[in-house]
Design a protein around this motif. Sequence first.
Motif, PDB file in Angstrom:
ATOM      1  N   THR A  59      -2.651  46.541  41.616  1.00  0.00           N
ATOM      2  CA  THR A  59      -1.969  45.687  41.127  1.00  0.00           C
ATOM      3  C   THR A  59      -2.769  44.168  41.323  1.00  0.00           C
ATOM      4  OG1 THR A  59       0.136  46.842  41.495  1.00  0.00           O
ATOM      5  CG2 THR A  59       0.086  44.453  40.954  1.00  0.00           C
ATOM      6  N   HIS A  60      -3.202  43.566  40.371  1.00  0.00           N
ATOM      7  CA  HIS A  60      -3.843  42.217  40.650  1.00  0.00           C
ATOM      8  C   HIS A  60      -3.790  41.427  39.213  1.00  0.00           C
ATOM      9  CE1 HIS A  60      -6.855  44.774  38.874  1.00  0.00           C
ATOM     10  NE2 HIS A  60      -7.422  43.852  38.203  1.00  0.00           N
ATOM     11  N   VAL A  61      -3.964  40.057  39.387  1.00  0.00           N
ATOM     12  CA  VAL A  61      -4.169  39.313  38.228  1.00  0.00           C
ATOM     13  C   VAL A  61      -5.756  39.033  37.811  1.00  0.00           C
ATOM     14  CG1 VAL A  61      -3.706  36.961  37.324  1.00  0.00           C
ATOM     15  CG2 VAL A  61      -1.960  37.960  38.773  1.00  0.00           C
ATOM     16  N   CYS A  62      -5.990  39.480  36.682  1.00  0.00           N
ATOM     17  CA  CYS A  62      -7.379  39.293  36.069  1.00  0.00           C
ATOM     18  C   CYS A  62      -7.459  38.497  35.014  1.00  0.00           C
ATOM     19  CB  CYS A  62      -7.664  40.866  35.756  1.00  0.00           C
ATOM     20  SG  CYS A  62      -9.395  40.819  34.834  1.00  0.00           S
ATOM     21  N   ARG A  63      -8.250  37.585  35.059  1.00  0.00           N
ATOM     22  CA  ARG A  63      -8.450  36.508  34.149  1.00  0.00           C
ATOM     23  C   ARG A  63      -9.730  36.993  33.215  1.00  0.00           C
ATOM     24  NH1 ARG A  63      -4.568  33.355  35.494  1.00  0.00           N
ATOM     25  NH2 ARG A  63      -4.314  32.441  37.433  1.00  0.00           N
ATOM     26  N   LEU A  64      -9.438  37.121  32.105  1.00  0.00           N
ATOM     27  CA  LEU A  64     -10.603  37.503  30.962  1.00  0.00           C
ATOM     28  C   LEU A  64     -11.070  36.225  30.357  1.00  0.00           C
ATOM     29  CD1 LEU A  64      -9.126  40.591  29.357  1.00  0.00           C
ATOM     30  CD2 LEU A  64     -10.880  40.296  31.084  1.00  0.00           C
ATOM     31  N   LEU A  72      -6.485  53.413  31.339  1.00  0.00           N
ATOM     32  CA  LEU A  72      -6.637  54.461  30.459  1.00  0.00           C
ATOM     33  C   LEU A  72      -8.082  54.993  30.160  1.00  0.00           C
ATOM     34  CD1 LEU A  72      -3.756  54.119  28.129  1.00  0.00           C
ATOM     35  CD2 LEU A  72      -3.536  55.347  30.521  1.00  0.00           C
ATOM     36  N   GLY A  73      -8.816  54.768  31.332  1.00  0.00           N
ATOM     37  CA  GLY A  73     -10.310  55.222  30.958  1.00  0.00           C
ATOM     38  C   GLY A  73     -11.298  54.302  30.308  1.00  0.00           C
ATOM     39  N   TYR A  74     -10.716  53.125  30.039  1.00  0.00           N
ATOM     40  CA  TYR A  74     -11.770  52.028  29.400  1.00  0.00           C
ATOM     41  C   TYR A  74     -11.468  50.750  30.336  1.00  0.00           C
ATOM     42  CZ  TYR A  74     -11.793  54.900  25.390  1.00  0.00           C
ATOM     43  OH  TYR A  74     -12.083  55.561  24.332  1.00  0.00           O
ATOM     44  N   SER A  75     -12.846  50.022  30.350  1.00  0.00           N
ATOM     45  CA  SER A  75     -12.833  48.716  30.778  1.00  0.00           C
ATOM     46  C   SER A  75     -12.752  47.713  29.877  1.00  0.00           C
ATOM     47  CB  SER A  75     -14.293  48.490  31.699  1.00  0.00           C
ATOM     48  OG  SER A  75     -14.298  49.576  32.668  1.00  0.00           O
ATOM     49  N   PHE A  76     -11.974  46.923  30.101  1.00  0.00           N
ATOM     50  CA  PHE A  76     -11.651  45.683  29.393  1.00  0.00           C
ATOM     51  C   PHE A  76     -12.352  44.368  29.827  1.00  0.00           C
ATOM     52  CE2 PHE A  76      -8.214  48.583  28.372  1.00  0.00           C
ATOM     53  CZ  PHE A  76      -8.234  48.671  26.897  1.00  0.00           C
ATOM     54  N   GLU A  77     -13.444  43.856  29.192  1.00  0.00           N
ATOM     55  CA  GLU A  77     -14.282  42.913  29.755  1.00  0.00           C
ATOM     56  C   GLU A  77     -14.753  42.271  28.562  1.00  0.00           C
ATOM     57  OE1 GLU A  77     -17.058  44.676  32.088  1.00  0.00           O
ATOM     58  OE2 GLU A  77     -17.246  46.418  30.553  1.00  0.00           O
ATOM     59  N   GLY A  90     -13.627  42.762  24.668  1.00  0.00           N
ATOM     60  CA  GLY A  90     -13.826  44.363  24.111  1.00  0.00           C
ATOM     61  C   GLY A  90     -13.460  45.434  25.302  1.00  0.00           C
ATOM     62  N   SER A  91     -13.595  46.555  24.781  1.00  0.00           N
ATOM     63  CA  SER A  91     -13.475  47.844  25.816  1.00  0.00           C
ATOM     64  C   SER A  91     -14.978  48.593  25.463  1.00  0.00           C
ATOM     65  CB  SER A  91     -12.120  48.384  25.433  1.00  0.00           C
ATOM     66  OG  SER A  91     -12.171  49.074  24.170  1.00  0.00           O
ATOM     67  N   ARG A  92     -14.889  49.398  26.679  1.00  0.00           N
ATOM     68  CA  ARG A  92     -15.991  50.231  26.657  1.00  0.00           C
ATOM     69  C   ARG A  92     -15.547  51.498  27.836  1.00  0.00           C
ATOM     70  NH1 ARG A  92     -20.888  46.690  28.691  1.00  0.00           N
ATOM     71  NH2 ARG A  92     -20.091  45.576  27.193  1.00  0.00           N
ATOM     72  N   PRO A  93     -16.044  52.615  27.691  1.00  0.00           N
ATOM     73  CA  PRO A  93     -15.743  53.464  28.646  1.00  0.00           C
ATOM     74  C   PRO A  93     -15.772  53.118  30.011  1.00  0.00           C
ATOM     75  CG  PRO A  93     -16.846  54.705  26.760  1.00  0.00           C
ATOM     76  CD  PRO A  93     -16.986  53.169  26.707  1.00  0.00           C
ATOM     77  N   LEU A 136     -16.306  57.862  23.579  1.00  0.00           N
ATOM     78  CA  LEU A 136     -16.639  56.566  23.185  1.00  0.00           C
ATOM     79  C   LEU A 136     -15.810  55.881  22.200  1.00  0.00           C
ATOM     80  CD1 LEU A 136     -20.323  57.611  22.787  1.00  0.00           C
ATOM     81  CD2 LEU A 136     -19.286  56.356  24.756  1.00  0.00           C
ATOM     82  N   SER A 137     -14.790  56.599  21.439  1.00  0.00           N
ATOM     83  CA  SER A 137     -14.114  56.006  20.348  1.00  0.00           C
ATOM     84  C   SER A 137     -12.552  55.736  21.200  1.00  0.00           C
ATOM     85  CB  SER A 137     -13.639  56.765  19.362  1.00  0.00           C
ATOM     86  OG  SER A 137     -12.857  56.252  18.553  1.00  0.00           O
ATOM     87  N   PRO A 138     -12.301  54.236  20.956  1.00  0.00           N
ATOM     88  CA  PRO A 138     -10.854  53.950  21.373  1.00  0.00           C
ATOM     89  C   PRO A 138      -9.571  54.426  20.650  1.00  0.00           C
ATOM     90  CG  PRO A 138     -11.688  52.042  20.701  1.00  0.00           C
ATOM     91  CD  PRO A 138     -13.002  53.276  20.240  1.00  0.00           C
ATOM     92  N   TRP A 139     -10.082  55.272  19.519  1.00  0.00           N
ATOM     93  CA  TRP A 139      -9.067  55.608  18.685  1.00  0.00           C
ATOM     94  C   TRP A 139      -8.759  57.156  18.846  1.00  0.00           C
ATOM     95  CZ3 TRP A 139     -12.529  52.161  17.078  1.00  0.00           C
ATOM     96  CH2 TRP A 139     -12.283  50.746  16.756  1.00  0.00           C
ATOM     97  N   PRO A 140      -7.846  57.756  18.769  1.00  0.00           N
ATOM     98  CA  PRO A 140      -7.522  59.333  18.907  1.00  0.00           C
ATOM     99  C   PRO A 140      -8.233  60.055  17.748  1.00  0.00           C
ATOM    100  CG  PRO A 140      -5.415  57.883  18.272  1.00  0.00           C
ATOM    101  CD  PRO A 140      -6.312  56.888  18.643  1.00  0.00           C
ATOM    102  N   ARG A 141      -8.448  61.168  18.056  1.00  0.00           N
ATOM    103  CA  ARG A 141      -9.089  61.923  17.085  1.00  0.00           C
ATOM    104  C   ARG A 141      -8.162  62.499  16.261  1.00  0.00           C
ATOM    105  NH1 ARG A 141     -13.077  66.126  19.809  1.00  0.00           N
ATOM    106  NH2 ARG A 141     -14.234  65.870  17.682  1.00  0.00           N
ATOM    107  N   GLN A 142      -8.354  62.829  14.841  1.00  0.00           N
ATOM    108  CA  GLN A 142      -7.247  63.336  13.765  1.00  0.00           C
ATOM    109  C   GLN A 142      -7.568  64.746  13.599  1.00  0.00           C
ATOM    110  OE1 GLN A 142      -6.891  60.728  10.661  1.00  0.00           O
ATOM    111  NE2 GLN A 142      -6.487  59.077  12.007  1.00  0.00           N
TER     112      GLN A 142
END
Length: 142
Positions: A59-64, A72-77, A90-93, A136-142
């Motif tokens: 738990t921490h405060v992160c300032r973007l 959930l497996g992605y880095s937001f930066e 954006g996000s990346r794995p 690599l895709s942030p959207w679920p497969r269909q």
Amino acid sequence: MRRLVLGWKPRGLSVSSTLAIVTYADDLVICCRHRAEEALAALRQIAYQDRLDVNEDKTHVCRLPEGRFDFLGYSFERCYSERTGRSYLGSRPSRKSIQRMVEAISAQTERKMLCLDAEIVVKRHESETGGVGQLLSPWPRQ
């Protein structure tokens, strides 16, 4: 987790255009433009009243855009466009997700697997990992 989210309204901290709560199973991210410390204090108070534990290590405060966080497996930066070079949020794995994928591919392409047909190895890999495109895709497969 639902009790935690519902506990915001009585405290006057309702989810609005400046505050968003994202939950998945027992994971939670609070996104806000201002008053992050106040939101974190409210989270701790609500969790305490509902007899829930807040993992202080995570738990921490992160300032973007200066910081980054994993969820959930992605880095937001801050990311940079390959085409224009401009920065954007954006996000990346995450590093951990990429490392898991590398380990899975290494395990499936060991020397003892050389005698197997390539199609069998590829199908096994896709069935176990969901394929590289899933990572690599942030959207679920269909």
